[in-house]
Design an enzyme around this catalytic site. Structure first.
Site, PDB file in Angstrom:
ATOM      1  N   HIS A  88      25.177 -71.421 -31.562  1.00 22.67           N
ATOM      2  CA  HIS A  88      24.042 -72.091 -32.193  1.00 22.67           C
ATOM      3  C   HIS A  88      22.842 -71.164 -32.401  1.00 22.67           C
ATOM      4  O   HIS A  88      21.801 -71.596 -32.871  1.00 22.67           O
ATOM      5  CB  HIS A  88      23.625 -73.282 -31.308  1.00 22.67           C
ATOM      6  CG  HIS A  88      22.797 -74.322 -32.000  1.00 22.67           C
ATOM      7  ND1 HIS A  88      23.304 -75.154 -32.989  1.00 22.67           N
ATOM      8  CD2 HIS A  88      21.491 -74.700 -31.840  1.00 22.67           C
ATOM      9  CE1 HIS A  88      22.356 -75.985 -33.398  1.00 22.67           C
ATOM     10  NE2 HIS A  88      21.247 -75.737 -32.735  1.00 22.67           N
ATOM     11  N   SER A 105      19.742 -76.624 -37.470  1.00 20.96           N
ATOM     12  CA  SER A 105      19.757 -77.659 -36.436  1.00 20.96           C
ATOM     13  C   SER A 105      18.845 -78.828 -36.828  1.00 20.96           C
ATOM     14  O   SER A 105      19.106 -79.490 -37.828  1.00 20.96           O
ATOM     15  CB  SER A 105      19.363 -77.035 -35.094  1.00 20.96           C
ATOM     16  OG  SER A 105      19.672 -77.892 -34.017  1.00 20.96           O
ATOM     17  N   ASP A 115      29.667 -73.584 -30.926  1.00 18.67           N
ATOM     18  CA  ASP A 115      28.340 -74.183 -30.759  1.00 18.67           C
ATOM     19  C   ASP A 115      28.391 -75.237 -29.653  1.00 18.67           C
ATOM     20  O   ASP A 115      29.157 -76.205 -29.745  1.00 18.67           O
ATOM     21  CB  ASP A 115      27.925 -74.819 -32.088  1.00 18.67           C
ATOM     22  CG  ASP A 115      26.464 -75.252 -32.132  1.00 18.67           C
ATOM     23  OD1 ASP A 115      25.971 -75.776 -31.119  1.00 18.67           O
ATOM     24  OD2 ASP A 115      25.844 -75.079 -33.190  1.00 18.67           O
TER      25      ASP A 115
END
Length: 288
Positions: free
Chosen positions: A266, A157, A233
């Protein structure tokens, strides 16, 4: 830099794991204006005195060095492949800057792996130079089996953003690169716009140095970028935008392996599912 206070380490914890040692250290950081922590896994090969490659993992928003250490399961493959696995913290801590702890996506745990130019952030929020300079000196001074001529970088991320940009700006230092669900075009998403404007100011020309999609157009590297992205995600469309990175790589000739993993989100469940592939990707690149 060569400051003995910088390179002196305090051992926080040590645990035996897969024949190696998982440790956490703290040290004084001049660039980050205080104490920084990092985790390091030393595989059996390193403990035996052999020079081994180093893989640095950059974590995402809200994280510390603990998230990947406890949740990703990287140590088993690092042990098998003979990789030192380094996981620094995500930002300076305890700077007493107004607003530092007001939100999850700016300030503490949200350093975005850049060097801030705006006061008061510029006094401490220098994670780019911390990763590329200061942490390098710390590892060189304390871990003689770390082969710093063979380094890779990865992350998740915000940390995926950091891995991509740091590699593209330093391809000779970090020779291999991968990312899990990276923020691919921070100039074009809310997380990135908030961070870049806050740390760097409103001149968007200054932002391009920390945007992987822009950097890959300017200076593609010789490495193959491996990116895994989950199709489920929640941040995929608004924040991550891997299609923009893919387009830029096609335009510049950058080698990219972008894998959309069906049904994955995620979380660290996603990272744990594909961490082996990433460590093998780096081991192959760094051992050839």
């Amino acid at each position: 830099m060569n400051d003995s206070n910088i390179t002196r380490l305090e051992l926080i914890s040590e645990n035996r794991m897969f024949g190696g040692l998982q440790r956490v250290y703290s040290h004084h950081s001049k660039l980050c204006n205080g104490t920084m922590r990092f985790a390091i896994y030393l595989p059996p090969a390193a403990l035996s005195g052999n020079k081994v490659p180093v893989l640095t993992y950059l974590s995402g928003l809200t994280c510390t060095e603990d998230n990947v250490t406890a949740k990703a399961g990287a140590q088993r493959m690092a042990s098998e492949l003979g990789l030192i696995f380094v996981a620094p913290d995500t930002s300076p801590r305890g700077q007493n800057i107004p607003g530092e702890d007001d939100s999850y996506d700016f300030g503490s745990a949200a350093g975005f792996y850049l060097d801030a130019t705006q006061e008061p952030w510029s006094t401490a929020y220098n994670m780019y130079s911390y990763i590329t300079r200061e942490l390098q000196e710390v590892i060189a001074a304390n871990f003689e089996t770390a082969d710093l001529s063979r380094q890779g970088i990865t992350g998740h991320s915000m940390g995926g953003h950091g891995a991509l940009t740091i590699h593209l700006k330093n391809p000779d230092l970090f020779k291999s690169v991968s990312a899990f669900a990276p923020i691919c075009a921070p100039m074009q998403c809310p997380w990135g716009e908030k961070a870049l404007s806050g740390y760097l100011g409103d001149n968007r020309d200054n932002w391009t140095a920390y945007d992987a999609t822009e950097l890959v157009r300017q200076s593609p590297s010789k490495a193959t970028i491996l990116v895994d992205q989950g199709s489920a995600d929640n941040f995929l469309k608004e924040q991550l935008k891997p299609e923009l990175l893919q387009q830029a790589c096609q335009e510049s000739g950058q080698s990219l392996s972008l894998r959309l993993q069906e049904g994955y989100d995620h979380s660290y469940y996603f990272i744990a599912s594909f961490i082996e592939d990433h460590l093998r990707h780096h081991a192959k690149a760094l051992n050839t």
